[in-house]
Design a protein around this motif. Structure first.
Motif, PDB file in Angstrom:
ATOM      1  N   GLY A 288      42.268  24.354  87.987  1.00 48.99           N
ATOM      2  CA  GLY A 288      43.607  23.992  88.706  1.00 48.99           C
ATOM      3  C   GLY A 288      43.275  23.548  90.190  1.00 48.99           C
ATOM      4  O   GLY A 288      44.130  22.979  90.747  1.00 48.99           O
ATOM      5  N   ARG A 289      41.954  23.493  90.705  1.00 50.04           N
ATOM      6  CA  ARG A 289      41.802  22.881  92.038  1.00 50.04           C
ATOM      7  C   ARG A 289      41.254  21.434  92.071  1.00 50.04           C
ATOM      8  O   ARG A 289      40.304  21.191  91.299  1.00 50.04           O
TER       9      ARG A 289
ATOM     10  N   ARG B 151      37.638  32.042  87.236  1.00 52.09           N
ATOM     11  CA  ARG B 151      37.632  30.672  87.964  1.00 52.09           C
ATOM     12  C   ARG B 151      36.068  30.188  88.031  1.00 52.09           C
ATOM     13  O   ARG B 151      35.253  31.003  88.591  1.00 52.09           O
TER      14      ARG B 151
ATOM     15  N   LEU C 102      40.304  18.574  87.184  1.00 55.23           N
ATOM     16  CA  LEU C 102      41.337  19.741  87.649  1.00 55.23           C
ATOM     17  C   LEU C 102      41.227  20.821  86.572  1.00 55.23           C
ATOM     18  O   LEU C 102      41.276  21.788  87.083  1.00 55.23           O
TER      19      LEU C 102
ATOM     20  N   PRO D  89      43.118  34.473  86.587  1.00 51.36           N
ATOM     21  CA  PRO D  89      42.394  33.524  85.752  1.00 51.36           C
ATOM     22  C   PRO D  89      41.027  33.380  86.223  1.00 51.36           C
ATOM     23  O   PRO D  89      40.689  33.091  87.287  1.00 51.36           O
TER      24      PRO D  89
END
Ligand SMILES: Cc1cc2nc3c(=O)[nH]c(=O)nc-3n(C[C@H](O)[C@H](O)[C@H](O)COP(=O)(O)OP(=O)(O)OC[C@H]3O[C@@H](n4cnc5c(N)ncnc54)[C@H](O)[C@@H]3O)c2cc1C
Lengths: 679, 340
Positions: free
Chosen positions: B283-284, B15, B278, B13
């Motif tokens: 996602g981080r 990022r 997020l 994905p």
């Protein structure tokens, strides 16, 4: 090298102590594996060693210093931990996660540096996760993920590593993969490893030092080869087992026995070409080429060959047969008075000359003797052997002082039985009455007749046979005592205990040409019953196992077998839905466990009870043996009980009087009587 | 490096870096403020605005700008950042999006204390703020004491918090029904949360508190990164789990409390900011981004609140509430489906 030890360690949750005053030293540079049943405290112990739990008593020492008095970060530089259920934050990549293992080495002023980077690379390399470095952890397979977690613990670069069940939820291949990584780490870095594992066989394989825990205490500790014994497994896991050398690693391999085992019936397996024993060492042609048991050729001695062919024809023997000299086999003086016929044409029971071809131990108290001989071509009672009863003619014991060796086969078999062998000439009026004639013989001459069960009957050409002849297996219960250096027991037992290859034995049994499964030697007659109960002691075990093997699918119920020790538990196979329960007696009185199991299995009143409260007539089992067999019944339930007569009597009283079962539904058989010889 | 891994690396994905997200969020904040000034309900001509900003006295502009709009924007940004960071701390520590302080009762602690103070003691201004702070802290410590039994602290904390939240809501309702209409109206306005009462004095107080609290986010983030691996792993890595958790709770509560004291509870800002950040960061999780997103949420909501209705200005809490409620439902439905 950091040294970790527990001293009188007590660990408790809410005042319930899980680990109890336990002392343990973890050998430096070795792999220690802690095993034990669920709830034995093994994970708690590991948590205690990893200072996740404060001891309720005693202490954990790291290099001689109480682990709880040292700063957490300092301990974390020496001791790494992989807990049972670590949590990976969403979306984190492998490299990031492994990097978190560097936390104890970082500080307010010491940020991420090249040393950290190098440690992460090393950890990923050793665990084979370098290729996964940039992938999110939640996309990995279970085994990969576990390796990543190990890599994180490795990045911590500690001298000690504790792992709690690192293989749970992994398939076998991944379990090995993970343990291989750990043992490699131990070998290449000298890391001291402590693992909690539930798989005893893997533990035995990978441990240098095995610790067995039970109820928070150490039961055994040491090298697996010394620690893993049948007794230890029984004690720690409450599981009877066999321990054999692991053919792969040479370490101890535990084979659980369990109590309920349902294997595939021999016949089902044979139909698929699967055989449980090794193929015999015979030429392949002879075993493949051998046809069905009845038509037999060259291996039969000349004297019986002719008669074999005759027996396949229902008509009286043709002229050719009569041409044979009848007196060859029959020396009976009355031969002229009544017409002589071949024994197999007129006698339901025949005498079979056999020879011992194999002797094997099938339990501490069981010996399996395999008999073979051309006569056995005529042996059988239809397709199902079931509880097929035979009489063994035990030769008279050699006269006191007589050399056993020269005369190992004993005296000649009584002439009475020569005319009952297949192929022999027999007067029709002589076919019955043999028992009375045998009894009339002097005791020293006639020997003893004992009843046993055919455990297996293999026709000629069966792949498992040792030779070309049909074979019979008989399982003997060896109820022996040693008195004054000599084996003492019944004659059959003493004979069996000393039996050697080549010994001869005469067996009385059914003539396959005239008997089917209604033969009097088979008492298992369930009729249309779909639910059955089989119960017996060790003497009935061969019969019960044999019945189980021939039961069709669709029958349900219970088989309860009481045997002296766990070692006597045997493989029983069935296609049916009957559940098999072995009851190792141990120090309980004979029959106690069996009676309890029967009561637990058959409630009061029993399902399908017919009469209630009928008091069975009292049988004095010291006088007559208790023997009541059922005729084919239409009841849905059938019980078959056998074993020591006194025990059977009690079970019968329970089933008939208390549970109210119809006698037609039940076969009771006293197989032997305490304190009384058979006959 | 093998071919496979390079392929995986590029096909993974895409990022956005966290720095980019933070830059964009900051840009968004400035844009929302400027938009409100030049295109809002009372638009200010650009030349006048620039002159006033430069310190010139522009009649009709300077006052509105310096005494109303700018303090409002400052309070909005500061409170939003505090709410956002606070929510993200709780959510990450307890590994549950539902765990934000406004859902688990900490916010209600502040509200209940403030309403009590207003209705029973006529508290106002700084006094009211202090009472709200104290209420939030007291409730947070109470919940923590209830939940901390050594094991499963996280889930227990959420359950205890939700129970306490329900209790406090009942208390607030009760107090409101007892009060006379005018004071009840004031209390209700406070309960909705608004920026309209913002002054430089309040902004200054908030800024002073945050000057102490926000730098603590740096060590907090480092510890959270370890704590979120699970209690046992964290302990294995040398983190003192219980003191750390207590410290994080205090920091989170402190942030929520000071912000609530100034603006009243801005519904769902804490709850929304963390998960939004997020998402944006691929996602981080990052506390800084959560704080910035929180600030952006508040100023953007404020712009909407003051401009969406032609006649009335809505309190900003109504808009954040309207944004947050559907998200709450979505989270509940999703967790229900996942069965966790
Ligand atoms: C139909 C039928 C099938 C049978 N099948 C088998 C079989 O497959 N395998 C098998 O092993 N037995 C079987 N038995 C039981 C076996 O016939 C008796 O155990 C028999 O008494 C053994 O003969 P023996 O010469 O060893 O002892 P005996 O000379 O008959 O008895 C000597 C002494 O030993 C005692 N004794 C006999 N048997 C036992 C025992 N099992 N445990 C402890 N003490 C004993 C007797 O009470 C007596 O005091 C079967 C019995 C019947 C009726």
């Amino acid at each position: 090298m950091a040294l970790l030890e527990a001293q009188d360690l007590t660990l408790a949750y809410d005042a319930v102590s899980i680990v109890d005053e336990l002392s343990l030293q973890l050998p430096a540079g070795e792999v220690t594996i802690i095993v034990g049943a669920n709830g034995c405290g093994k994970s708690t112990l590991l948590r205690g060693l990893a200072r996740l739990l404060k001891p309720a008593g005693g202490k954990v020492l790291l290099d001689g210093q109480d682990i709880h008095t040292r700063p957490a970060r300092e301990v974390a530089k020496l001791l790494g931990l992989l807990p049972q259920t670590p949590v990976a934050p969403d979306g984190i990549t492998v490299r990031e996660l492994v990097g978190r293992g560097r936390y104890p080495h970082q500080g307010w002023f010491k940020r991420w540096n090249t040393e950290d980077e190098a440690a992460v690379e090393r950890a990923m390399k050793l665990t084979g996760t370098t290729d996964l470095a940039e992938r999110p952890v939640d996309e990995l397979s279970g085994g990969q993920r576990q390796r990543v977690w190990i890599a994180m613990a490795l990045a911590q670069e500690t001298e000690l590593l504790l792992l709690d069940e690192p293989t749970t939820y992994l398939d076998v291949a991944h379990q090995l993969e993970v343990l291989d990584v750990i043992s490699e780490l131990n070998r290449t870095r000298g890391t001291t490893v402590v693992i909690v594992l539930h798989d005893l066989n893997l533990a035995a394989r990978y441990a240098d030092h095995l610790v067995a825990l039970k109820q928070g205490k150490i039961v055994a500790a040491g090298h697996p080869a010394a620690v893993v014994t049948e007794d230890m497994v029984k004690n720690v896991f409450g599981m009877p087992c066999r321990v054999i050398p692991d053919p792969v690693a040479g370490t101890p391999l535990v084979l659980p026995i369990g109590r309920h085992r349902v294997l595939r019936a021999e016949s089902v397996l044979a139909a698929k070409g699967i055989y449980r024993t090794k193929p015999p060492e015979v030429e392949p042609e002879s075993s493949i080429g051998a046809p069905s048991p009845v038509t037999v050729e060259s291996s039969i001695p000349a004297s019986t060959q002719e008669s074999t062919q005759a027996s396949t024809a229902p008509e009286p023997a043709a002229g050719g047969a009569a041409a044979q000299e009848p007196a060859v086999d029959s020396t009976d003086g009355q031969a002229e008075a009544t017409p002589l016929r071949r024994a197999e044409e007129i006698s339901e029971m025949l005498a079979f000359a056999t020879r011992v071809v194999d002797v094997a131990s099938v339990g501490e108290n069981f010996k399996r003797i395999t008999f073979a001989g051309p006569d056995l071509v005529h042996f059988g009672a239809g397709p199902a052997p079931l509880d097929l009863r035979i009489k063994l003619m035990i030769p008279p014991a050699p006269v006191h002082g007589a050399a056993l060796l020269e005369n190992a086969t004993g005296p000649e078999l009584p002439q009475e039985f020569a005319s009952l062998r297949p192929g022999a000439w027999l007067a029709e009026d002589q076919a019955a009455g043999w028992y009375r004639r045998w009894l009339a013989l002097p005791v020293e001459q006639r020997g003893s007749m004992r009843t046993y069960t055919v455990r297996a009957l293999r026709p000629a050409g069966h792949r498992d046979n040792r030779g070309d002849d049909p074979e019979i297996d008989v399982d003997f219960v060896l109820h022996l005592r040693t008195e004054g250096g000599r084996l003492t027991g019944g004659p059959a037992t003493v004979w069996a205990a000393q039996a050697q290859l080549g010994d001869d034995l005469l067996i009385l049994g059914p003539n396959s040409a005239l008997c089917d499964e209604t033969y009097g030697g088979i008492e298992f007659r369930p009729g249309s019953a779909k639910r059955i109960l089989l119960a017996g002691d060790e003497t009935a075990a061969p019969a019960i196992c044999s019945i189980l093997e021939s039961l069709p699918a669709g029958i349900t119920g219970h088989a309860l077998i009481e045997v002296p020790t766990t070692d006597d538990i045997q493989g029983s196979s069935t296609r049916s839905g009957v559940s098999v329960q072995w009851l190792p007696r141990g120090s309980h009185p004979h029959g106690e466990m069996l009676a309890a199991a029967v009561r637990a299995t058959v409630a009061i009143p029993a399902a399908g009870a017919v009469v209630t409260g009928a008091e069975p007539e009292d049988v004095d089992v010291d006088e007559t043996i208790l023997w009541e067999t059922a005729t084919a019944s239409t009841q849905p339930f059938f019980a078959w009980l056998a074993g020591e007569a006194g025990m059977i009597k009690e079970m019968r009283r329970y089933l008939v009087r208390d549970a109210g079962m119809d006698r037609k539904q039940v076969a009771f058989m006293g197989y032997w009587r305490r304190g009384k010889a058979e006959g | 490096m093998s071919e496979r891994s390079t392929r995986l690396r590029t096909s993974g994905p895409k990022r956005v870096s966290i720095a980019t997200v933070n830059m964009l969020a900051a840009l968004g904040i400035v844009t929302a403020i400027v938009l409100d000034l030049v295109a809002g309900r009372h638009p200010i001509e650009l030349p006048g605005l620039l002159a006033a900003l430069a310190g010139e006295r522009v009649p009709g502009v300077s006052f509105i700008l310096w005494e109303d709009r700018l303090p409002q924007a400052a309070v909005g940004v500061l409170a939003g950042a505090a709410f956002g960071a606070s929510g993200a701390i709780f959510q990450r520590m307890l590994r549950n999006p539902l765990a934000s302080p406004d859902v688990i009762g900490v916010g209600y602690g502040a509200s209940a204390a403030a309403v009590t103070g207003m209705l029973l003691f006529g508290a106002q201004g700084i006094g009211l703020s202090l009472i709200a702070c104290a209420g939030a802290l007291a409730v947070a410590l109470f919940i923590y004491a209830m939940a901390d039994a050594g094991k499963h602290t996280g889930p227990r904390l959420i359950l205890a918090g939700i129970a306490v939240a329900a209790l406090l809501q009942a208390l607030i309702q009760y107090l409101l029904t007892r009060a006379d209409v005018r004071t009840a109206g004031d209390a209700l306005r406070w309960l909705t949360g608004s920026l309209s009462a913002s002054t430089w004095e309040r902004a200054g107080l908030l800024a002073a508190a945050l000057a102490i609290l926000l730098p603590l986010l740096v060590p907090a983030a480092a510890k959270l990164r370890i704590l979120e691996l699970g209690d046992d792993s964290a302990a294995g890595l040398g983190l003192a789990v219980r003191p750390t958790r207590l410290g994080l709770i205090l920091l989170g509560v402190g942030l929520t409390a000071v912000a609530t004291a100034v603006t009243g509870p801005l519904a769902f800002v804490s709850f929304l900011a963390g998960p939004l950040a997020l998402r944006l960061c691929g996602g981080r999780s990052n506390l800084g981004s959560a704080a910035l997103i929180g600030a952006l949420l508040v100023v953007a909501a404020n712009f909407i609140a003051s401009n969406i209705m032609p006649t009335v200005e809505l309190p900003v809490g109504v808009v954040t509430g309207a944004l947050g409620a559907p998200f709450l439902i979505w989270v509940l439905v999703r967790t229900n489906k996942e069965g966790t």
